[in-house]
Design a protein around this motif. Structure first.
Motif, mmCIF file in Angstrom:
data_model
loop_
_atom_site.group_PDB
_atom_site.id
_atom_site.type_symbol
_atom_site.label_atom_id
_atom_site.label_comp_id
_atom_site.label_asym_id
_atom_site.label_seq_id
_atom_site.Cartn_x
_atom_site.Cartn_y
_atom_site.Cartn_z
ATOM 1 N N ASP A 1 -0.264 -7.352 115.932
ATOM 2 C CA ASP A 1 -1.694 -7.159 116.477
ATOM 3 C C ASP A 1 -2.590 -6.779 115.271
ATOM 4 O OD1 ASP A 1 -1.082 -4.465 115.858
ATOM 5 O OD2 ASP A 1 -1.553 -3.800 117.835
ATOM 6 N N THR A 2 -1.992 -6.841 114.177
ATOM 7 C CA THR A 2 -2.441 -6.526 112.838
ATOM 8 C C THR A 2 -2.102 -7.327 111.817
ATOM 9 O OG1 THR A 2 -3.198 -4.166 113.666
ATOM 10 C CG2 THR A 2 -3.528 -4.649 111.243
ATOM 11 N N LEU A 3 -3.078 -7.602 110.846
ATOM 12 C CA LEU A 3 -2.764 -8.514 109.670
ATOM 13 C C LEU A 3 -3.237 -7.732 108.586
ATOM 14 C CD1 LEU A 3 -1.468 -11.430 108.966
ATOM 15 C CD2 LEU A 3 -4.136 -12.035 108.182
ATOM 16 N N ALA A 4 -1.935 -7.214 107.869
ATOM 17 C CA ALA A 4 -2.186 -6.422 106.418
ATOM 18 C C ALA A 4 -1.090 -6.594 105.427
ATOM 19 C CB ALA A 4 -2.409 -5.055 106.840
ATOM 20 N N PHE A 5 -1.621 -7.125 104.255
ATOM 21 C CA PHE A 5 -0.491 -7.258 103.368
ATOM 22 C C PHE A 5 -0.146 -6.314 102.510
ATOM 23 C CE2 PHE A 5 -2.056 -11.353 104.877
ATOM 24 C CZ PHE A 5 -0.849 -12.262 105.194
ATOM 25 N N GLY A 6 -0.796 -5.153 102.675
ATOM 26 C CA GLY A 6 -0.651 -4.000 101.491
ATOM 27 C C GLY A 6 -0.687 -2.792 102.546
#
Length: 126
Positions: free
Chosen positions: A23-28
């Protein structure tokens, strides 16, 4: 599925399941503490499997593109850039009109984004 297949296959399948439901896009890391979300860890596990098992990762990414949430499809198209750049471009192109929204994190900054807008940004930078 428990006990069936090789350990890497089970781990990859579990990570892909996490991406399908993202549900969330985070690369760090996110927030003040830089916490790494479970879905970010799953993305990293799938990414790490690309070098050793590119064909299986490619197959699994197709599943995420077909069945995943908007954030999951964004993760899949991003990973596809490493496995098959032409297929990644085709995926981003097919997603550029998608009005579905998802949450993004860049450090401490949380935002909402449409998959279509995110895809257009990725196409513009590729």
């Amino acid at each position: 599925m428990f006990g069936i297949g090789k350990k890497w296959e089970r781990e990859l399948a579990a990570a892909v399941d996490e991406l399908v439901a993202a549900d969330t896009l985070a690369f760090g890391g996110v927030g003040l503490a830089g916490q790494v979300l479970p879905v970010t860890s799953a993305y990293e596990r799938v990414s790490a499997a690309v070098d050793d098992h590119p064909d299986e990762v490619r197959r699994q990414l197709d599943r995420v593109l077909a069945d995943g949430t908007p954030a999951g499809r964004a993760y899949a198209a991003t990973l596809l850039e490493r496995v098959d750049p032409a297929a990644a471009r085709a995926a981003w192109t097919s997603l550029r009109d998608d009005p579905s929204e998802f949450t993004t994190f860049v450090g401490c900054v949380m935002d909402r984004e449409t998959l279509g807008n995110y895809a257009r940004q990725r196409l513009a930078t590729s």
